[in-house]
Design an enzyme around this catalytic site. Structure first.
Site, PDB file in Angstrom:
ATOM      1  CB  SER A 136      -0.925   0.086   1.130  1.00  0.00           C
ATOM      2  OG  SER A 136      -0.235   0.116   2.384  1.00  0.00           O
ATOM      3  CE  LYS A 137       3.907   1.540   4.563  1.00  0.00           C
ATOM      4  NZ  LYS A 137       2.998   2.176   5.249  1.00  0.00           N
ATOM      5  N   PRO A 138       3.413   4.257  -1.337  1.00  0.00           N
ATOM      6  CG  PRO A 138       3.476   6.469  -1.035  1.00  0.00           C
ATOM      7  CD  PRO A 138       3.618   5.312  -0.088  1.00  0.00           C
TER       8      PRO A 138
END
Length: 365
Positions: free
Chosen positions: A184-186
């Site tokens: 879910s991180k950039p």
């Protein structure tokens, strides 16, 4: 509508991902294969530091950083109560004491004005967190650390990798920078992963040993370590995603601007809704678009009725978590963190939100 849209991103680079994974299957070096070294070189160059070390998760990266600094029982490490638990969890797991300082009312990151009072002769490191996409005030934090005997600063940049502070990239701002590649991180992979960054040769070498069970060379283990290695297939995924990363940051900022311009005109702002604030000198990668609402439950329900996903992160701050009850904190000790925890609500944020989807979201305000 996707809260975090990995499918649209994957469609753009699916061929490259499959090609890179096929190469891993062909050479068969599934742990610390050549893609890992390639990624480490690219990440170090991207951030602007001498050393990058990929590891098994963003949580393990914090643990390895603390171990490399020799922190252990009897030591104190200062951090914030408003973050994911791994930040303080790793401090406690290594036997040190997490010491909390409250967060800034606008950025929701560590408040440097409250930092100095928390420093004691047992303080061995400071661990600020870059929440929701921007760094903490690293310049101020570093200045305080230098004043107190050059205390090491570990930047937990799990949510702000790619952001800048006065023109310097996150993870190049302190003794050690740490980030996460959780999906879910950039910039994420398709499993667990993380990375550590430093310009210190000795710290880099120590972290490298710790990553492979403390091994300096085959059959030689001079220090305690752990299995913190990064999977080669996950490195291949991150390499493919890096081709999109800068453009995705641009689009995330466009989405955030569109949200902000529309919601700022809403009557909810007159009733106490607080929009996110990017500090002067900072850029944000907008890992999340988070607001504070005194009527959070009602807003959450309204978004739900419109089929718009929304999330309230860190609804119980760390100083009130049962696992940290032994620290003796109570309600009211960190009022800003408690307010943000009780009022925070995050809207869909990803580079692939269409203008129509953005309009649908802001229509609820």
């Amino acid at each position: 509508m996707e809260f975090i849209d990995l499918k649209s991103q994957q469609a753009l680079i699916r061929e490259d991902i499959e090609k890179r994974i096929a190469a891993v299957l062909d050479h068969g070096r599934y742990v610390l294969g050549p893609e890992v070294e390639e990624l480490e070189e690219k990440l170090a160059d991207y951030v602007g530091v001498k050393h990058c070390l990929t590891v098994s998760s963003g949580t393990d990266s914090l643990l390895i950083a603390l171990m490399a600094l020799g922190i252990g029982p009897g030591d104190e490490v200062i951090t914030v109560p408003y973050t994911w638990i791994s930040t303080a969890e790793m401090i406690a797991l290594i036997g040190a004491k997490p010491v909390f300082v409250d967060i800034d009312e606008k950025t929701w990151n560590m408040d440097p004005e409250k930092l100095e009072a928390a420093i004691t002769d047992k303080t061995k490191a400071i661990m600020p967190v870059g929440i929701y996409g921007q760094t903490a005030d690293m310049a101020a934090i570093n200045a305080i650390a230098a004043k107190h005997g050059n205390l090491p600063v570990i930047e937990d940049a799990a949510q702000c990798f790619g952001a800048t502070h006065h023109g310097v990239k996150s993870c190049a701002l302190s003794t050690i920078g740490s980030t996460s590649f959780f999906p879910s991180k950039p910039l994420g992979c398709y499993g667990d992963g993380g990375a550590l960054f430093t310009n210190d040769d000795e710290i880099a070498q120590m972290m490298k040993q710790i990553r492979v069970h403390g091994q300096a060379q085959k059959h030689q283990h001079p220090v305690l370590g752990l299995n913190g290695r990064f999977d080669t297939i996950q490195a291949a995924v991150v390499l493919a995603k890096m081709s999109l990363f800068d453009n995705e940051i641009v689009r995330r900022n466009q989405v955030a601007a569109a949200y902000g311009e529309s919601i700022a005109a809403s009557e909810l702002v007159q009733r106490g809704l607080q929009l996110p604030h990017v500090a002067e000198g900072n850029t944000s990668v907008w890992a999340q678009y988070t607001m504070l609402s005194p009527d959070r439950d009602a807003l959450h329900e309204k978004l739900k009725e419109a089929n718009i996903p929304a999330v309230s992160y860190y609804a119980v701050p760390l100083h009130l978590q049962p696992v940290f009850a032994y620290l003796g904190h109570q309600q009211g000790d960190f009022p800003v963190a408690e307010r943000v925890a009780s009022e925070g609500i995050s809207l869909p944020m990803n580079p692939y939100l269409s203008d129509d989807e953005i309009a649908q979201v802001v229509g609820c305000f």
